[in-house]
Design an enzyme around this catalytic site. Structure first.
Site, PDB file in Angstrom:
ATOM      1  N   ARG A 190       9.472  -0.736  -6.077  1.00 43.11           N
ATOM      2  CA  ARG A 190       9.565  -1.196  -7.463  1.00 43.11           C
ATOM      3  C   ARG A 190      10.840  -2.000  -7.677  1.00 43.11           C
ATOM      4  NH1 ARG A 190       7.285   3.980  -7.678  1.00 43.11           N
ATOM      5  NH2 ARG A 190       5.296   4.076  -8.818  1.00 43.11           N
ATOM      6  N   LYS A 217      10.379   6.902  -9.578  1.00 42.85           N
ATOM      7  CA  LYS A 217       9.651   7.120 -10.820  1.00 42.85           C
ATOM      8  C   LYS A 217       9.067   8.522 -10.881  1.00 42.85           C
ATOM      9  CE  LYS A 217       6.077   5.022 -13.724  1.00 42.85           C
ATOM     10  NZ  LYS A 217       5.076   3.935 -13.838  1.00 42.85           N
ATOM     11  N   HIS A 286       6.449  -6.918 -11.135  1.00 43.44           N
ATOM     12  CA  HIS A 286       5.804  -5.692 -10.669  1.00 43.44           C
ATOM     13  C   HIS A 286       4.511  -5.992  -9.904  1.00 43.44           C
ATOM     14  CE1 HIS A 286       5.103  -1.376 -10.599  1.00 43.44           C
ATOM     15  NE2 HIS A 286       3.853  -1.602 -10.972  1.00 43.44           N
ATOM     16  N   ARG A 289       4.315  -5.602  -6.165  1.00 44.50           N
ATOM     17  CA  ARG A 289       3.910  -4.286  -5.639  1.00 44.50           C
ATOM     18  C   ARG A 289       2.391  -4.197  -5.530  1.00 44.50           C
ATOM     19  NH1 ARG A 289       5.573   1.110  -5.024  1.00 44.50           N
ATOM     20  NH2 ARG A 289       4.312   2.712  -6.011  1.00 44.50           N
ATOM     21  N   TRP A 312       3.181   7.186  -4.560  1.00 43.37           N
ATOM     22  CA  TRP A 312       2.373   7.563  -5.720  1.00 43.37           C
ATOM     23  C   TRP A 312       2.137   9.066  -5.718  1.00 43.37           C
ATOM     24  CZ3 TRP A 312       0.671   2.692  -3.596  1.00 43.37           C
ATOM     25  CH2 TRP A 312       0.814   1.604  -4.483  1.00 43.37           C
ATOM     26  N   TYR A 321      -7.147   0.047  -5.822  1.00 44.15           N
ATOM     27  CA  TYR A 321      -7.201  -1.004  -4.808  1.00 44.15           C
ATOM     28  C   TYR A 321      -8.384  -0.854  -3.845  1.00 44.15           C
ATOM     29  CZ  TYR A 321      -2.359  -1.117  -6.411  1.00 44.15           C
ATOM     30  OH  TYR A 321      -1.233  -1.155  -7.185  1.00 44.15           O
TER      31      TYR A 321
END
Length: 353
Positions: A190, A217, A286, A289, A312, A321
């Site tokens: 990120r 995050k 972003h 990414r 994640w 994706y």
């Protein structure tokens, strides 16, 4: 009694409650009559709390001060503060029990009139809902928080670049942004993790980097394997700054010397100008990414591996994706292809009609 502090023109109130509790609080006004009214009402409210056991009336300002203190560890804390600054224009002076459905609808209308999208409004609504729920369930400040429904958000396509588009964009970026963009496309990190990356977080001999929990995050440490593209970028930037990896050269206003300065934000003016020159629209920093993840999926990287690479928390975040690489379903799709007449047979019959 009312008094003013030496460094302030606002009236303050100071007294002792019937149960011996000392109270010292700002009235929030420079008007003495209004301050006297505030003092009288405050004394009455505290008397009712002390003698009758009533719950004290809490204000929105009290709630956000406590919320900010209790949630300063959140990765989205800075975003919360931005929303709270906007909300202060509309909820300043309101008590928590005055924030009802009608008040929420007024907030939504105000954000819409300012051009905010449903997604932006929803982030604000989610914050208000979280604060009021905490006020009800944890702090016991209100009996019941209002029901706050979020607005519908259109599902948007994942925005990513082709290899050719990425080459065009990189060619238009200034040196420091090009290096950061290349590193992002190689690692999927990120923006904040790239701009804040320090040499102490990099081991070129082992070809790894790491993101500390307080930088991530999800608040979990992330190990970052460095491929050849990432290693080449890092080697180019060695020796420019003793601590930070990515820096830019800025001229000293006091002289002709230049200094290498840390970067706080990547997607600013130079980024948008480069996008325009490259002919690329609707693309945020972003989305680099997203591009990295899309390239991985199209190259055959399993989703569970991509989840670990990208840090994640859930596989659901990676499922976005999956549609980019349906090749693994080809075998299953072919299982019914012989169950109907071949296309060439159908075409041959239609010609003889």
């Amino acid at each position: 009694m009312l008094y003013k502090r030496p460094d302030s023109s606002v009236w303050w109130v100071r007294f002792t409650t019937p149960d011996g509790k000392r109270v010292r609080r700002s009235t929030g006004t420079e008007n003495k009559s209004a301050a006297e009214e505030y003092e009288a009402k405050l004394k009455q409210d505290l008397w009712r709390v002390s003698r009758l056991g009533e719950r004290p009336t809490r204000t929105w300002q009290e709630a956000i001060v406590r919320w900010a203190r209790e949630t300063e560890h959140k990765a989205s804390h800075a975003d919360d503060l931005c929303h709270l600054r906007w909300l202060d224009q509309h909820l300043s002076g309101a008590t928590l029990d005055q924030i009802d459905v009608d008040r929420i609808d007024a907030l939504i209308d105000a954000r819409k009139s300012g051009g905010a999208s449903n997604a932006t409004i929803n982030r604000m609504l989610a914050l208000v809902r979280a604060i009021l729920r905490r006020a009800e369930r944890r702090w016991r400040w209100i009996d019941r928080a209002p029901s706050i429904a979020l607005l519908p958000e259109p599902r948007q396509r994942i925005r990513w670049l082709t290899r050719e588009e990425a080459d065009r964009l990189l060619a238009e970026l200034p040196e420091h942004l090009e290096a950061m963009a290349r590193f992002s496309l190689a690692t999927g990190l990120r923006e904040a993790n790239v701009t804040g990356l320090e040499w102490a977080q990099v081991d070129l001999a082992r070809r790894v980097a790491w993101i500390h929990p307080d930088q991530a995050k999800t608040r979990r440490a992330i190990g970052v394997p460095l491929n050849n593209d990432a290693v080449l970028v890092l080697r180019q930037w060695q020796g420019r700054h003793p601590r930070r990896v990515f820096v830019y050269r800025r001229r000293d206003p006091a002289g002709d010397d230049t200094k290498w300065m840390p970067i706080s934000k990547a997607g600013k003016g130079a980024w948008h100008k480069a996008l325009k020159r490259a002919g690329i629209e609707n693309f945020r920093w972003h989305d680099l990414r997203h591009t990295w993840a899309s390239w991985h999926v199209q190259s055959g990287t399993p989703l569970h591996v991509l989840q670990e690479l990208g840090g994640w928390q859930s596989i659901a975040m990676v499922q976005r994706y999956a549609h980019l690489a349906p090749e693994h379903l080809a075998e299953h799709a072919s299982r019914i292809e012989s169950g109907i007449r071949p296309v060439d047979t159908i075409l041959a019959r239609s010609r003889h009609r």
